[in-house]
Design a protein around this motif. Structure first.
Motif, PDB file in Angstrom:
ATOM      1  N   SER A  81       0.829  -1.203   0.000  1.00 37.07           N
ATOM      2  CA  SER A  81       0.000   0.000   0.000  1.00 37.07           C
ATOM      3  C   SER A  81       0.868   1.258   0.000  1.00 37.07           C
ATOM      4  N   LEU A  82       2.075   1.154   0.532  1.00 37.04           N
ATOM      5  CA  LEU A  82       2.980   2.294   0.530  1.00 37.04           C
ATOM      6  C   LEU A  82       3.792   2.381  -0.758  1.00 37.04           C
ATOM      7  N   LEU A  83       4.181   1.208  -1.277  1.00 36.39           N
ATOM      8  CA  LEU A  83       5.063   1.191  -2.435  1.00 36.39           C
ATOM      9  C   LEU A  83       4.332   1.068  -3.764  1.00 36.39           C
ATOM     10  N   GLY A  84       3.129   0.529  -3.757  1.00 36.88           N
ATOM     11  CA  GLY A  84       2.360   0.392  -4.984  1.00 36.88           C
ATOM     12  C   GLY A  84       2.843  -0.704  -5.908  1.00 36.88           C
ATOM     13  N   GLY A  85       3.664  -1.637  -5.429  1.00 35.73           N
ATOM     14  CA  GLY A  85       4.191  -2.698  -6.286  1.00 35.73           C
ATOM     15  C   GLY A  85       3.234  -3.851  -6.465  1.00 35.73           C
ATOM     16  N   CYS A  86       2.801  -4.456  -5.367  1.00 36.90           N
ATOM     17  CA  CYS A  86       1.908  -5.604  -5.428  1.00 36.90           C
ATOM     18  C   CYS A  86       0.654  -5.315  -4.622  1.00 36.90           C
ATOM     19  N   GLU A  87      -0.440  -5.902  -5.061  1.00 33.54           N
ATOM     20  CA  GLU A  87      -1.715  -5.672  -4.392  1.00 33.54           C
ATOM     21  C   GLU A  87      -2.292  -6.985  -3.903  1.00 33.54           C
ATOM     22  N   TYR A  88      -2.852  -6.953  -2.716  1.00 27.73           N
ATOM     23  CA  TYR A  88      -3.511  -8.127  -2.159  1.00 27.73           C
ATOM     24  C   TYR A  88      -4.936  -7.779  -1.784  1.00 27.73           C
ATOM     25  N   GLN A  89      -5.628  -7.067  -2.650  1.00 26.68           N
ATOM     26  CA  GLN A  89      -7.011  -6.713  -2.373  1.00 26.68           C
ATOM     27  C   GLN A  89      -7.866  -7.968  -2.283  1.00 26.68           C
ATOM     28  N   ASP A  90      -7.588  -8.961  -3.109  1.00 26.15           N
ATOM     29  CA  ASP A  90      -8.263 -10.246  -3.077  1.00 26.15           C
ATOM     30  C   ASP A  90      -7.181 -11.296  -2.826  1.00 26.15           C
ATOM     31  N   PRO A  91      -7.121 -11.864  -1.619  1.00 25.44           N
ATOM     32  CA  PRO A  91      -6.040 -12.797  -1.306  1.00 25.44           C
ATOM     33  C   PRO A  91      -6.037 -14.045  -2.195  1.00 25.44           C
ATOM     34  N   GLN A  92      -7.171 -14.372  -2.815  1.00 25.15           N
ATOM     35  CA  GLN A  92      -7.207 -15.519  -3.715  1.00 25.15           C
ATOM     36  C   GLN A  92      -6.588 -15.180  -5.063  1.00 25.15           C
ATOM     37  N   ASN A  93      -6.545 -13.911  -5.404  1.00 19.57           N
ATOM     38  CA  ASN A  93      -6.037 -13.476  -6.701  1.00 19.57           C
ATOM     39  C   ASN A  93      -5.072 -12.308  -6.549  1.00 19.57           C
ATOM     40  N   PRO A  94      -3.902 -12.547  -5.944  1.00 20.60           N
ATOM     41  CA  PRO A  94      -2.955 -11.450  -5.777  1.00 20.60           C
ATOM     42  C   PRO A  94      -2.437 -10.937  -7.115  1.00 20.60           C
ATOM     43  N   VAL A  95      -2.125  -9.664  -7.157  1.00 20.36           N
ATOM     44  CA  VAL A  95      -1.639  -9.006  -8.364  1.00 20.36           C
ATOM     45  C   VAL A  95      -0.306  -8.344  -8.050  1.00 20.36           C
ATOM     46  N   CYS A  96       0.656  -8.518  -8.936  1.00 27.61           N
ATOM     47  CA  CYS A  96       1.957  -7.869  -8.807  1.00 27.61           C
ATOM     48  C   CYS A  96       2.146  -6.965 -10.011  1.00 27.61           C
ATOM     49  N   LYS A  97       2.643  -5.760  -9.776  1.00 26.44           N
ATOM     50  CA  LYS A  97       2.817  -4.790 -10.854  1.00 26.44           C
ATOM     51  C   LYS A  97       4.280  -4.436 -11.091  1.00 26.44           C
ATOM     52  N   THR A  98       5.181  -5.306 -10.620  1.00 25.78           N
ATOM     53  CA  THR A  98       6.607  -5.057 -10.799  1.00 25.78           C
ATOM     54  C   THR A  98       7.227  -6.154 -11.656  1.00 25.78           C
ATOM     55  N   LEU A  99       8.324  -5.844 -12.274  1.00 19.62           N
ATOM     56  CA  LEU A  99       9.078  -6.791 -13.081  1.00 19.62           C
ATOM     57  C   LEU A  99      10.548  -6.591 -12.763  1.00 19.62           C
ATOM     58  N   PRO A 100      11.215  -7.545 -12.148  1.00 17.91           N
ATOM     59  CA  PRO A 100      10.699  -8.820 -11.684  1.00 17.91           C
ATOM     60  C   PRO A 100       9.800  -8.650 -10.464  1.00 17.91           C
ATOM     61  N   GLY A 101       8.985  -9.656 -10.221  1.00 16.64           N
ATOM     62  CA  GLY A 101       8.098  -9.626  -9.071  1.00 16.64           C
ATOM     63  C   GLY A 101       7.608 -11.021  -8.745  1.00 16.64           C
ATOM     64  N   ALA A 102       7.489 -11.319  -7.444  1.00 14.34           N
ATOM     65  CA  ALA A 102       7.052 -12.647  -7.001  1.00 14.34           C
ATOM     66  C   ALA A 102       5.755 -12.536  -6.218  1.00 14.34           C
ATOM     67  N   ILE A 103       4.980 -13.615  -6.286  1.00 11.19           N
ATOM     68  CA  ILE A 103       3.702 -13.675  -5.580  1.00 11.19           C
ATOM     69  C   ILE A 103       3.653 -14.972  -4.793  1.00 11.19           C
ATOM     70  N   LYS A 104       3.181 -14.892  -3.562  1.00 13.53           N
ATOM     71  CA  LYS A 104       2.935 -16.081  -2.759  1.00 13.53           C
ATOM     72  C   LYS A 104       1.421 -16.253  -2.677  1.00 13.53           C
ATOM     73  N   SER A 105       0.953 -17.428  -3.091  1.00 10.89           N
ATOM     74  CA  SER A 105      -0.468 -17.715  -3.128  1.00 10.89           C
ATOM     75  C   SER A 105      -0.918 -18.406  -1.852  1.00 10.89           C
ATOM     76  N   ASP A 106      -2.206 -18.281  -1.539  1.00 10.93           N
ATOM     77  CA  ASP A 106      -2.788 -19.016  -0.422  1.00 10.93           C
ATOM     78  C   ASP A 106      -2.753 -20.521  -0.675  1.00 10.93           C
ATOM     79  N   LEU A 107      -2.432 -20.934  -1.878  1.00 10.56           N
ATOM     80  CA  LEU A 107      -2.357 -22.348  -2.226  1.00 10.56           C
ATOM     81  C   LEU A 107      -0.987 -22.947  -1.939  1.00 10.56           C
ATOM     82  N   GLN A 108      -0.144 -22.258  -1.200  1.00 11.49           N
ATOM     83  CA  GLN A 108       1.213 -22.691  -0.854  1.00 11.49           C
ATOM     84  C   GLN A 108       2.108 -22.785  -2.091  1.00 11.49           C
ATOM     85  N   VAL A 109       1.933 -21.833  -2.972  1.00 12.19           N
ATOM     86  CA  VAL A 109       2.736 -21.763  -4.190  1.00 12.19           C
ATOM     87  C   VAL A 109       3.339 -20.368  -4.275  1.00 12.19           C
TER      88      VAL A 109
END
Length: 179
Positions: free
Chosen positions: A25-53
Motif C-alpha cells: 500500500s505504501l510502495l504500490g508494487g503488489c496488491e492483495y485486495q483479493d487474497p485468492q487473486n494477488p496481483v503484482c505490478k513489478t518486473l521482476p516480481g514474485a507472488i505467494k499464493s494461499d495455495l502454498q505456491v
C-alpha cells in the motif's frame, strides 16, 4: 555469468518480495485486495499464493511477435502440480481496459523448457514460456500474465500487470546491466 537460480536465492528473493508485498500500500508494487487473486505490478516480481505456491516473473521480452517469459515456481504442497500450458495466459489491455490481445486466441502459451512435467514439493523450477502473434506494446497498454496453479481451485490465480512503462524500464535496466 551464471543464470542459474538456486533454491536459496529463490527463497531469499521470495522473502524480500514478501516484505515488499507487505508494504504494497505504501510502495504500490503488489496488491492483495483479493487474497485468492494477488496481483503484482513489478518486473521482476514474485507472488505467494494461499495455495502454498510461490511464483516469480523474472523477465519478459517482447520481440518479433513473440512474448517470452521466465518464471520461477516453487510449491510447498504435498501433491505435485502438473506443469501444463493451459495454466498460463498472456493478454494485453489498453488504457480503457479494452482487450488488445489474448494468448488463448493465438495458439496459447507454450512451455519452452521443462525438465519435469510436475512441480514437486520444495523443488523450485525455472521455466520459459512463449506467446505467439504478440503485438508491439504501445503507450497506455498493460500486459497481463496469469498463472492458475491448481485445476481444482481455478478461482485462485496469480496475475502480473506489467505496464509499458514498467516493461520499458526493465528492458533499459537489462541493457545497462550488460554493459
Amino acid at each position: 555469468m551464471s543464470y542459474t537460480f538456486s533454491r536459496r536465492a529463490f527463497l531469499k528473493y521470495s522473502a524480500a518480495t514478501a516484505v515488499a508485498v507487505a508494504g504494497a500500500s505504501l510502495l504500490g508494487g503488489c496488491e492483495y485486495q483479493d487474497p485468492q487473486n494477488p496481483v503484482c505490478k513489478t518486473l521482476p516480481g514474485a507472488i505467494k499464493s494461499d495455495l502454498q505456491v510461490i511464483a516469480g516473473l523474472k523477465s519478459m521480452k517482447i520481440e518479433k511477435g513473440t512474448c517470452t517469459l521466465e518464471v520461477d515456481i516453487e510449491s510447498a504442497r504435498e501433491n505435485p502440480i502438473p506443469l501444463e500450458s493451459w495454466r498460463f495466459s498472456v493478454a494485453v489491455k489498453d488504457v480503457k481496459d479494452e482487450p488488445v490481445y489474448f494468448s488463448g486466441n493465438n495458439g496459447g502459451v507454450h512451455i519452452l523448457d521443462a525438465k519435469d512435467p510436475l512441480i514437486q514439493q520444495k523443488k523450485p523450477i525455472t521455466i520459459h514460456l512463449a506467446a505467439a502473434n504478440f503485438p508491439e506494446l504501445k503507450d497506455g497498454q498493460t500486459v497481463l500474465f496469469k498463472y492458475i496453479p491448481i485445476r481444482e481451485n481455478p478461482e485462485f490465480s496469480m496475475t502480473w500487470e506489467i505496464t509499458k512503462e514498467v516493461y520499458d524500464e526493465f528492458i533499459a535496466n537489462q541493457s545497462t546491466s550488460k554493459n
